[in-house]
Design a protein around this motif. Structure first.
Motif, PDB file in Angstrom:
ATOM      1  N   ALA A 156       0.833  -1.210   0.000  1.00 33.75           N
ATOM      2  CA  ALA A 156       0.000   0.000   0.000  1.00 33.75           C
ATOM      3  C   ALA A 156       0.866   1.258   0.000  1.00 33.75           C
ATOM      4  O   ALA A 156       0.516   2.266  -0.624  1.00 33.75           O
ATOM      5  N   LEU A 157       2.010   1.211   0.708  1.00 36.03           N
ATOM      6  CA  LEU A 157       2.928   2.357   0.718  1.00 36.03           C
ATOM      7  C   LEU A 157       3.519   2.607  -0.667  1.00 36.03           C
ATOM      8  O   LEU A 157       3.646   3.762  -1.103  1.00 36.03           O
ATOM      9  N   PRO A 168       9.083   4.619  -4.979  1.00 38.17           N
ATOM     10  CA  PRO A 168       9.064   3.815  -3.741  1.00 38.17           C
ATOM     11  C   PRO A 168      10.440   3.224  -3.425  1.00 38.17           C
ATOM     12  O   PRO A 168      10.665   2.022  -3.540  1.00 38.17           O
ATOM     13  N   GLU A 169      11.371   4.076  -3.034  1.00 37.59           N
ATOM     14  CA  GLU A 169      12.724   3.620  -2.682  1.00 37.59           C
ATOM     15  C   GLU A 169      12.678   2.802  -1.390  1.00 37.59           C
ATOM     16  O   GLU A 169      11.929   3.137  -0.462  1.00 37.59           O
ATOM     17  N   PRO A 170      13.486   1.737  -1.280  1.00 33.39           N
ATOM     18  CA  PRO A 170      13.482   0.900  -0.068  1.00 33.39           C
ATOM     19  C   PRO A 170      13.746   1.684   1.213  1.00 33.39           C
ATOM     20  O   PRO A 170      13.121   1.425   2.244  1.00 33.39           O
ATOM     21  N   LYS A 175      11.609   3.827   6.349  1.00 28.00           N
ATOM     22  CA  LYS A 175      11.358   4.902   7.314  1.00 28.00           C
ATOM     23  C   LYS A 175       9.855   5.064   7.567  1.00 28.00           C
ATOM     24  O   LYS A 175       9.430   5.342   8.686  1.00 28.00           O
ATOM     25  N   ALA A 176       9.048   4.905   6.526  1.00 31.01           N
ATOM     26  CA  ALA A 176       7.599   5.000   6.698  1.00 31.01           C
ATOM     27  C   ALA A 176       7.080   3.879   7.587  1.00 31.01           C
ATOM     28  O   ALA A 176       6.199   4.090   8.431  1.00 31.01           O
ATOM     29  N   LEU A 177       7.637   2.677   7.438  1.00 29.70           N
ATOM     30  CA  LEU A 177       7.240   1.549   8.286  1.00 29.70           C
ATOM     31  C   LEU A 177       7.691   1.769   9.728  1.00 29.70           C
ATOM     32  O   LEU A 177       6.976   1.418  10.677  1.00 29.70           O
ATOM     33  N   GLN A 178       8.877   2.346   9.913  1.00 31.28           N
ATOM     34  CA  GLN A 178       9.342   2.661  11.266  1.00 31.28           C
ATOM     35  C   GLN A 178       8.450   3.715  11.907  1.00 31.28           C
ATOM     36  O   GLN A 178       8.173   3.652  13.115  1.00 31.28           O
TER      37      GLN A 178
END
Length: 308
Positions: A156-157, A168-170, A175-178
């Motif tokens: 979804a991100l 969508p760079e890893p 950072k978004a998941l953190q």
């Protein structure tokens, strides 16, 4: 004359070294008796808290939590946003208690290790991450920590990045998941970084992804998220929090109005108030009671709005 009640006392807590604070005047200081404070026993507080959450190895785990922060303060680089005090320990204890409630039969060392990593990993700079991982591996030897399954959220991100014209760079997705993990353990989060580092876009992409999954039946039970963004430095303090006009009639500010509407929202959706701008002691001071355990916004007219 006012009759004195013996059970009534007045206390003043001072932190004169803090930015934006002023020292107590000498004529007022003479009327109060000074009391010296000492650093509390973090390990004992952590031990009691862990036992209250149902941990059987509370004493051993409390020592490991305090040792983690002691070693981090000694070995990691010095940064303004690093915190090894009681607030940081309390965050780990709260996260540990939440994990214990969700997984009561899981190994206790694994739960505490997960809480320590979730609360701290996101804030460390890249050179300090390896040092932190070495510290926790020494304190929790042989304790495996499986990576959480964020496949649905990560997808979804990536879609949210594409929708907003981003790649969508890893590193950006990580950072978004953190940030998502931090929102799960704290009700107030500060995103720090240099200009054009992607701070605002990470918040927006995560809110967009959660909104998409929240509206989807297969979203894994994630809450739909609504984002409200304000630049606190673009308006005056009265326009931000509220003020009385010339007739002493109260008018809510931009932030207080948004906070009030979010507090009265019973839809079950998640509401994020993003104060996107430079932080200074003038406007952030009024957020103290929101960001601590009180979780309420106190306004000058006496209103106290409890965070939903």
């Amino acid at each position: 004359p006012i009759k004195l009640k013996r059970g009534c006392s007045v206390f003043i807590t001072m932190n004169p070294g803090y930015a934006g604070r002023s020292a107590l005047p000498d004529n007022l200081k003479a009327l109060f008796r000074p009391v010296a404070m000492m650093i509390p026993d973090y390990a004992l507080i952590a031990e009691i808290s862990l036992f209250s959450y149902g941990f059987l190895e509370g004493r051993n785990l409390a020592r490991k939590i305090t040792a983690t922060y002691k070693l981090c303060s000694e070995q990691l680089s010095s940064q303004d946003h690093y915190d090894s005090g009681m607030r940081a320990v309390k965050s780990v204890l709260t996260a540990s208690g939440r994990l214990k409630t969700q997984e009561p039969n899981e190994e206790e060392q694994k739960l505490v290790l997960r809480a320590i990593v979730d609360v701290n990993l996101a804030k460390f700079l890249t050179p300090d991450v390896l040092l932190f991982q070495g510290i926790v591996s020494d304190l929790f030897p042989g304790v495996p920590l499986p990576d959480p399954d964020y496949a649905v959220l990560e997808g979804a991100l990536a879609g949210a990045c594409t929708a907003q014209g981003l790649q969508p760079e890893p590193a950006f997705l990580r950072k978004a998941l953190q940030l998502y993990e931090m929102v799960g353990v704290r009700h107030g989060v500060k995103v720090v970084g240099g200009p054009v580092a992607g701070k605002s876009m990470a918040v927006r992409a995560l809110a967009h992804a959660l909104g998409t999954l929240g509206a989807d039946a297969d979203g894994g039970g994630l809450q739909k998220t609504h984002l409200s963004q304000i630049n606190p430095k673009s308006i005056t303090l009265g326009q931000l929090y509220g003020q009385n006009d010339a007739s002493m009639e109260w008018h809510d500010g931009v932030l207080s109005k948004l906070f009030r509407s979010c507090a009265h929202d019973h839809s079950g959706d998640r509401n994020w108030l993003v104060l996107d701008g430079p932080v200074d002691a003038i406007w952030i001071e009024n957020m103290n009671t929101v960001l601590d355990d009180n979780k309420k916004l106190c306004l000058l007219n006496g209103d106290m709005i409890l965070m939903a």
